[in-house]
Every structure is written in structure tokens, then in C-alpha cells.
Design an enzyme around this catalytic site. Structure first.
Site, PDB file in Angstrom:
ATOM      1  N   SER A   9       0.800  -1.125   0.096  1.00  0.00           N
ATOM      2  CA  SER A   9      -0.086  -0.040  -0.164  1.00  0.00           C
ATOM      3  C   SER A   9       0.737   1.432  -0.013  1.00  0.00           C
ATOM      4  O   SER A   9       1.443   1.311   0.989  1.00  0.00           O
ATOM      5  CB  SER A   9      -0.887   0.018   1.045  1.00  0.00           C
ATOM      6  OG  SER A   9      -1.644   1.178   1.226  1.00  0.00           O
ATOM      7  N   HIS A  34      -0.573  -0.645  -4.647  1.00  0.00           N
ATOM      8  CA  HIS A  34      -1.908  -0.555  -3.941  1.00  0.00           C
ATOM      9  C   HIS A  34      -2.019   0.889  -3.535  1.00  0.00           C
ATOM     10  O   HIS A  34      -1.380   1.567  -2.880  1.00  0.00           O
ATOM     11  CB  HIS A  34      -2.385  -1.273  -2.938  1.00  0.00           C
ATOM     12  CG  HIS A  34      -3.792  -1.116  -2.442  1.00  0.00           C
ATOM     13  ND1 HIS A  34      -4.727  -1.880  -2.932  1.00  0.00           N
ATOM     14  CD2 HIS A  34      -4.230  -0.459  -1.289  1.00  0.00           C
ATOM     15  CE1 HIS A  34      -5.918  -1.540  -2.478  1.00  0.00           C
ATOM     16  NE2 HIS A  34      -5.768  -0.827  -1.507  1.00  0.00           N
ATOM     17  N   ASP A  36      -4.356   4.137  -2.424  1.00  0.00           N
ATOM     18  CA  ASP A  36      -5.668   4.307  -1.825  1.00  0.00           C
ATOM     19  C   ASP A  36      -5.978   5.794  -2.130  1.00  0.00           C
ATOM     20  O   ASP A  36      -5.346   6.828  -1.918  1.00  0.00           O
ATOM     21  CB  ASP A  36      -5.365   4.341  -0.241  1.00  0.00           C
ATOM     22  CG  ASP A  36      -5.115   2.838   0.312  1.00  0.00           C
ATOM     23  OD1 ASP A  36      -6.041   2.043   0.247  1.00  0.00           O
ATOM     24  OD2 ASP A  36      -3.871   2.395   0.596  1.00  0.00           O
ATOM     25  N   MET A  38      -9.011   8.630  -1.477  1.00  0.00           N
ATOM     26  CA  MET A  38      -9.821   8.953  -0.348  1.00  0.00           C
ATOM     27  C   MET A  38     -10.304  10.219  -0.496  1.00  0.00           C
ATOM     28  O   MET A  38      -9.519  11.124  -0.843  1.00  0.00           O
ATOM     29  CB  MET A  38      -9.424   8.775   0.818  1.00  0.00           C
ATOM     30  CG  MET A  38      -8.680   7.458   1.269  1.00  0.00           C
ATOM     31  SD  MET A  38      -8.011   7.435   3.058  1.00  0.00           S
ATOM     32  CE  MET A  38      -7.038   5.775   3.014  1.00  0.00           C
ATOM     33  N   HIS A  67      -7.721   1.687  -5.137  1.00  0.00           N
ATOM     34  CA  HIS A  67      -9.062   1.308  -4.167  1.00  0.00           C
ATOM     35  C   HIS A  67      -9.497   2.870  -4.001  1.00  0.00           C
ATOM     36  O   HIS A  67      -8.879   3.621  -3.308  1.00  0.00           O
ATOM     37  CB  HIS A  67      -8.493   0.724  -2.850  1.00  0.00           C
ATOM     38  CG  HIS A  67      -9.515   0.472  -2.077  1.00  0.00           C
ATOM     39  ND1 HIS A  67      -9.047   0.306  -0.730  1.00  0.00           N
ATOM     40  CD2 HIS A  67     -10.736   0.468  -2.008  1.00  0.00           C
ATOM     41  CE1 HIS A  67     -10.126   0.396  -0.109  1.00  0.00           C
ATOM     42  NE2 HIS A  67     -11.236   0.313  -0.645  1.00  0.00           N
ATOM     43  N   MET A  69     -12.052   4.738  -2.186  1.00  0.00           N
ATOM     44  CA  MET A  69     -12.964   5.033  -1.043  1.00  0.00           C
ATOM     45  C   MET A  69     -13.682   6.431  -1.352  1.00  0.00           C
ATOM     46  O   MET A  69     -13.114   7.379  -0.647  1.00  0.00           O
ATOM     47  CB  MET A  69     -12.188   5.096   0.034  1.00  0.00           C
ATOM     48  CG  MET A  69     -11.507   3.593   0.343  1.00  0.00           C
ATOM     49  SD  MET A  69     -10.236   3.529   1.679  1.00  0.00           S
ATOM     50  CE  MET A  69      -8.871   3.661   0.587  1.00  0.00           C
ATOM     51  N   MET A 138     -12.292  -5.694   3.173  1.00  0.00           N
ATOM     52  CA  MET A 138     -11.817  -5.026   4.165  1.00  0.00           C
ATOM     53  C   MET A 138     -11.451  -5.537   5.504  1.00  0.00           C
ATOM     54  O   MET A 138     -12.523  -6.036   5.964  1.00  0.00           O
ATOM     55  CB  MET A 138     -12.587  -3.512   4.143  1.00  0.00           C
ATOM     56  CG  MET A 138     -12.590  -2.574   2.927  1.00  0.00           C
ATOM     57  SD  MET A 138     -10.939  -2.205   2.468  1.00  0.00           S
ATOM     58  CE  MET A 138     -10.317  -1.195   3.976  1.00  0.00           C
ATOM     59  N   ASP A 172      -7.260  -6.219   2.866  1.00  0.00           N
ATOM     60  CA  ASP A 172      -6.837  -4.959   3.102  1.00  0.00           C
ATOM     61  C   ASP A 172      -7.109  -4.688   4.396  1.00  0.00           C
ATOM     62  O   ASP A 172      -8.269  -3.954   4.830  1.00  0.00           O
ATOM     63  CB  ASP A 172      -7.196  -4.021   2.047  1.00  0.00           C
ATOM     64  CG  ASP A 172      -6.690  -2.492   2.125  1.00  0.00           C
ATOM     65  OD1 ASP A 172      -5.770  -2.418   2.989  1.00  0.00           O
ATOM     66  OD2 ASP A 172      -7.188  -1.555   1.210  1.00  0.00           O
TER      67      ASP A 172
END
Length: 218
Positions: A9, A34, A36, A38, A67, A69, A138, A172
Site C-alpha cells: 500500500s 495499491h 488508496d 480517499m 482502491h 474510497m 476490508m 486490505d
């Protein structure tokens, strides 16, 4: 079960040196990077977006596992496709018409994944497992790195693995040497690891340990 794919990550990396960190992780054995994403709304944190993905893509051919979010994932599909994202994983809790979004992602040239929060029942994603490339279970509440692993969500992994033996299933949150065996035994094969890789004395050794644990259950 598909073979192991280890996805460090990048949330745990040195953001001032993302290109260098991306190359370092690939050189140490990472299969995916990965990313993230957000929005400060769906989760209470704000991180990178499509411009960062585009910048990283210029420096690596690695599989960029994004990913999202975010509250309205469909609005970002085109931007992430153009930025060079390899996988676009959205949260089932954020959409009303998952099938339509899956088609949109595939049409933009990316693989499609669906993520599930710890408190969301696995039944929410089962109808879509045959049309996506990956399901992300998750194992912490989404939003921040460094949280403790939640083993109580692993029955979701087992349920999906039993019904879709060839599907990539990602976990994750809180994954590392102390928790990988539980996740691998449940049937997870795509492993996101942030703190446990980036803070390790030997990140390569941790990546190898995670891979070996998953493959030992194949």
C-alpha cells in the site's frame, strides 16, 4: 485458488518520493502497487487522486491497483482510465447500480473490483462476483492505515472462495506476518500490506513471507 499477488500500500510510502518508492517495491517483489484514493467524504481522510496516478504511471509499468474510497465513484472512472490505472475498485456501499459501473470501468480499459466494508454482509456483492475481476474484503474500517486486523470478517472471504474458486479475492487492513496465515487459510490471494512492508527491516522478506503463505494454501 489463484496464485498470490502482493500489493504494498503506497499510503505507507514516502509521498515525496513516490516514483522511487514504486520502483523499490517492484524490485523487492511486489506484484501490484495499491493506491488508496480517499475523498474526505466517504471516509474521513483525504489522499491522492488521478493526477498522482498519472504521475506515477510515467515512472512505472507496474499494475496500479486503485482502491476508491469515494462517494461517487462513477465520476472518476474516465479520469483514472486516462491516468493509467490498471484496476478500479469501488465500494458497494457507495453505488446504487453496480452493474452499470462495472461496465463503465471495463469500457474505460481497466479491471473492475468491488470493495466491502467490515459491517457490510457478503451477500451485497455475491450477485456481482461473476462480472468483476476482484472482490476486496476490508479487514479494517476504510480510511486510515495502521489499524488492527479484524479476523471476524474472514468468513466473507471463505464464502466467496467457495462459490467463486477462480476469483481474485483481496484483503486490505492490518495484514502482515502475524495475520497472513488467517487470511490465506480463508482463501484470500491478493494481499494489501502497508505498514508491515514499508516499516520492515527487510521489506523483501515480508513480501516473500506473504506470498509463500498464500501459495501454501493453493
Amino acid at each position: 485458488m489463484p496464485s498470490a499477488k502482493i500489493a504494498p500500500s503506497m499510503l505507507s510510502s514516502d509521498f515525496a518520493n513516490l516514483a522511487t518508492e514504486a520502483k523499490r517495491m517492484v524490485d523487492l517483489g511486489a506484484d501490484y502497487l495499491h493506491m488508496d484514493v480517499m475523498d474526505g467524504h466517504f471516509v474521513p481522510n483525504l489522499t491522492l487522486g488521478a493526477p498522482i496516478i498519472s504521475s506515477v504511471r510515467k515512472h512505472t509499468d507496474a499494475f496500479l491497483d486503485c482502491h476508491l474510497m469515494v462517494s461517487n465513484p462513477s465520476q472518476w472512472v474516465s479520469d483514472f482510465g486516462k491516468a493509467g490505472a490498471s484496476m478500479f475498485t469501488f465500494h458497494i456501499e457507495a453505488v446504487e447500480q453496480p452493474s452499470q459501473l462495472i461496465h463503465q470501468i471495463h469500457d474505460a480499459g481497466m479491471k473492475a473490483g468491488i470493495a466491502v466494508k467490515p459491517k457490510t454482509p457478503v451477500e451485497a456483492v455475491l450477485p456481482f462476483c461473476s462480472s468483476v475481476d476482484m472482490i476486496l474484503i476490508m479487514t479494517v474500517e476504510p480510511g486510515f492505515g495502521g489499524q488492527s486486523f479484524m479476523p471476524e470478517v474472514l468468513p466473507k472471504v471463505t464464502k466467496i472462495r467457495q462459490e467463486f474458486p477462480d476469483l481474485d479475492i483481496q484483503v486490505d487492513g492490518g495484514l502482515g506476518p502475524d495475520t497472513i496465515e488467517q487470511a490465506a487459510k480463508a482463501g484470500a490471494n491478493v494481499i494489501v500490506a502497508g505498514t508491515s512492508v514499508f516499516k520492515a527491516d527487510s521489506p523483501a522478506a515480508v513480501i516473500k513471507l506473504l506470498r509463500d503463505s498464500v501459495n501454501s494454501h493453493n
